[in-house]
Design an enzyme around this catalytic site. Structure first.
Site, PDB file in Angstrom:
ATOM      1  N   GLU A 185       0.847  -1.193   0.000  1.00  0.00           N
ATOM      2  CA  GLU A 185       0.000   0.000   0.000  1.00  0.00           C
ATOM      3  C   GLU A 185       0.884   1.246   0.000  1.00  0.00           C
ATOM      4  OE1 GLU A 185      -2.356   2.668  -0.465  1.00  0.00           O
ATOM      5  OE2 GLU A 185      -3.434   0.775  -0.233  1.00  0.00           O
ATOM      6  N   GLY A 239      -6.790   0.845   3.775  1.00  0.00           N
ATOM      7  CA  GLY A 239      -8.221   1.059   3.580  1.00  0.00           C
ATOM      8  C   GLY A 239      -8.552   1.643   2.228  1.00  0.00           C
ATOM      9  N   ALA A 273       4.221  -0.231  -6.025  1.00  0.00           N
ATOM     10  CA  ALA A 273       4.678  -1.457  -6.666  1.00  0.00           C
ATOM     11  C   ALA A 273       4.806  -1.282  -8.175  1.00  0.00           C
ATOM     12  CB  ALA A 273       3.713  -2.593  -6.357  1.00  0.00           C
ATOM     13  N   GLU A 312     -24.767  19.246 -15.495  1.00  0.00           N
ATOM     14  CA  GLU A 312     -24.796  17.874 -15.993  1.00  0.00           C
ATOM     15  C   GLU A 312     -24.812  17.871 -17.518  1.00  0.00           C
ATOM     16  OE1 GLU A 312     -24.746  14.279 -17.054  1.00  0.00           O
ATOM     17  OE2 GLU A 312     -24.567  14.645 -14.896  1.00  0.00           O
ATOM     18  N   VAL A 319     -16.810  13.633 -12.777  1.00  0.00           N
ATOM     19  CA  VAL A 319     -17.274  13.156 -14.085  1.00  0.00           C
ATOM     20  C   VAL A 319     -16.854  11.716 -14.356  1.00  0.00           C
ATOM     21  CG1 VAL A 319     -17.339  15.460 -15.099  1.00  0.00           C
ATOM     22  CG2 VAL A 319     -15.221  14.133 -15.193  1.00  0.00           C
ATOM     23  N   ARG A 326     -14.313   8.055 -13.023  1.00  0.00           N
ATOM     24  CA  ARG A 326     -13.034   7.621 -12.471  1.00  0.00           C
ATOM     25  C   ARG A 326     -12.322   6.750 -13.496  1.00  0.00           C
ATOM     26  NH1 ARG A 326     -12.745   8.569  -7.066  1.00  0.00           N
ATOM     27  NH2 ARG A 326     -11.112   7.011  -6.766  1.00  0.00           N
ATOM     28  N   ASP A 338     -12.075  -2.036  -9.188  1.00  0.00           N
ATOM     29  CA  ASP A 338     -12.166  -0.946 -10.173  1.00  0.00           C
ATOM     30  C   ASP A 338     -11.238  -1.113 -11.360  1.00  0.00           C
ATOM     31  OD1 ASP A 338     -13.823   0.034  -8.232  1.00  0.00           O
ATOM     32  OD2 ASP A 338     -12.853   1.986  -8.036  1.00  0.00           O
ATOM     33  N   HIS A 394     -42.933  -5.735  12.301  1.00  0.00           N
ATOM     34  CA  HIS A 394     -43.777  -4.531  12.212  1.00  0.00           C
ATOM     35  C   HIS A 394     -43.519  -3.643  13.420  1.00  0.00           C
ATOM     36  CE1 HIS A 394     -47.320  -2.066  11.436  1.00  0.00           C
ATOM     37  NE2 HIS A 394     -47.628  -2.205  12.731  1.00  0.00           N
TER      38      HIS A 394
END
Length: 468
Positions: free
Chosen positions: A39, A44, A120, A207, A273, A275, A315, A447
């Site tokens: 990392e 995280g 890395a 937008e 807009v 990634r 991702d 309920h």
């Protein structure tokens, strides 16, 4: 620079410690593998440090502030409501983000995962080096999992810095802006626009498409648009952002609408807009890992790249950039490395937007189901007929079930309203387990709860509604 003389040997290496990376590392360690995680920033990843978690903390703070000013209808009178934003940010950073990230680090250590700090870079198919400041060390590995996530896209005319901010900048502002321009009305833009609107900021959303939140159905979008209007949020659609010019007191944003240039002034402009995957600085070409035209790693249904011992998740692979998708894929990759016959076989991935009201969807929409050739039945139950929603004074919204007409098979569902992010879990289970409408209607729901809307919608689908 200090460089290690020899390459150290590693078994399984995970690059990135976000919701994909840390889950992969822990699961692989649980299954008997010797694991190291690399990392370069904070444990995280984006989600825990500058994404999912801190944004929800600020959303909660915004709700508390707004409720403190608007609770007179409940007989609760307040005066001179103030917000100490520095204290809000401190709570977010220390009590929410800090607690979670330190917890993840503790879990990694508990599972005997070695934590290596640095960036890395692959040297070849079985070796990489990690650079941390002036130090560098090479490592060989048997298996690797790429979980490096993504970063905000920077657009022409809006270079990040100063008063032009990305989502990370918006989450770490020192003061509440008087005026904020948000470029992009997707998930992140709409959520952060809502945060600052609730805190009293005058917000304008620019937008490029004909509507915000285009991933959702129109009746769901309308609920959010109506809520924005109540808070004087201006939404400009079909608007193309052209340039940001910093001034002595803020920033001028130039955009084009219907062929005409317009200018709006603000304290900050937030650009959301989209990634892009973090695959460009890993040396993947040295490892022979193939990418597609978007820079995503090509993987099979086990998460394997073109190099079968190098996996990729989250991702950096095809599909929605969602933390829970990354975590799911992480477990599959870890199990495959441990020798198990696992593969990615999800039927549906839930998607949630934490706007006011919340929006959630899982499985197929009505339009998608029809496109796939299903004969569709749609059942929509309003929150206004739910006792819990009434008691919370949050009756905007509905549950919609999309089913196959003849069999009652649940193809998908949408929830718009209070608690949608939690309620959608039941629909996700129903879609994944291939349940039919009777399975939901025969399930006893507590309920009074918002989840009863699922039962009511299923009874409506069967033609036997009780509460509508």
């Amino acid at each position: 620079m200090v460089v290690g003389d020899l390459a150290l040997e590693l078994d399984t290496i995970v690059i990135g410690s976000g919701p994909g990376g840390y889950v992969a590392a822990i699961r692989a360690a649980q299954l008997g593998k010797k694991v190291a995680i690399i990392e370069k920033d904070n444990i995280g990843g984006v989600c825990l440090n500058v994404g999912c978690i801190p944004s929800k903390a600020l959303i909660n703070a915004g709700h508390r502030y707004l409720e403190a000013q608007t609770s007179e209808q409940f007989g609760i009178k307040t005066s001179k409501v103030e917000i100490d934003f520095a204290k809000t940010q401190k709570w977010k950073d220390e009590q929410v983000v800090g607690q979670l990230t330190s917890g993840v680090e503790m879990l990694l250590k508990k599972n005997k995962v070695e934590i290596i700090k640095g960036s890395a870079f692959f040297n070849d198919t079985n070796q990489l080096r990690v650079v941390n400041g002036d130090d560098a060390q090479s490592y060989t590995f048997k298996n690797a999992i790429i979980a490096t996530g993504s970063r905000p896209i920077e657009i022409k005319g809006f270079k990040f810095g100063g008063r032009v901010i990305d989502s990370t900048g918006a989450l770490n502002l020192k003061e509440i802006p008087k005026k904020l321009v948000v470029i992009g009305g997707g998930y992140i833009g709409s959520e952060l626009a809502g945060v600052y609107a609730n805190l009293g900021t005058e917000v304008t959303i620019l937008e490029g498409e004909s509507k915000i939140l285009s991933a959702f159905d129109n009746d769901m979008i309308k609920l959010v648009v109506d809520n924005f209007k109540q808070k004087n949020v201006e939404i400009v659609t079909n608007a193309m952002a052209k340039e940001a010019k910093e001034t002595d007191n803020g920033v001028e944003v130039v955009y084009e609408k219907d062929g005409k240039a317009e200018t709006i002034e603000a304290d900050y402009v937030l650009v959301t807009v989209g990634r892009r995957p973090n695959t460009d600085d890993l040396g993947l070409q040295m490892a022979g890992v193939e990418l597609d035209e978007r820079g995503l790693v090509k993987v099979d249904n086990q998460g394997r790249s073109s190099q079968k011992h190098i996996f990729a998740i989250g991702d950096v692979t095809k599909g929605p950039a969602l933390a829970h998708k990354a975590s799911y894929e992480a477990k599959v990759a870890a199990e495959v490395i441990a020798g198990k016959n696992a593969e990615i076989d999800y039927v549906a991935i839930p998607a949630v937007c934490f706007t006011d009201p919340e929006l959630a969807t899982v499985g197929l929409t009505e339009a998608q189901a029809k496109e796939q050739g299903f004969t569709v039945k749609v059942s929509k139950f309003p929150f206004g007929a739910n006792g819990r929603a009434l008691s919370l004074n949050q009756t905007e919204g509905f549950v919609r079930l999309v089913t196959e007409k003849d069999t009652g098979l649940i193809l998908g569902g949408q929830v718009a309203g209070v608690g949608a992010s939690d309620v959608v879990a039941e629909l996700g289970l129903a879609v994944e387990a291939r349940m039919n409408i009777e399975d939901l209607s025969l399930t006893i729901h507590a309920h009074p709860t918002i989840s009863e809307t699922i039962m009511d919608a299923s009874e409506l689908s069967l033609g036997l509604p009780i509460h509508i």
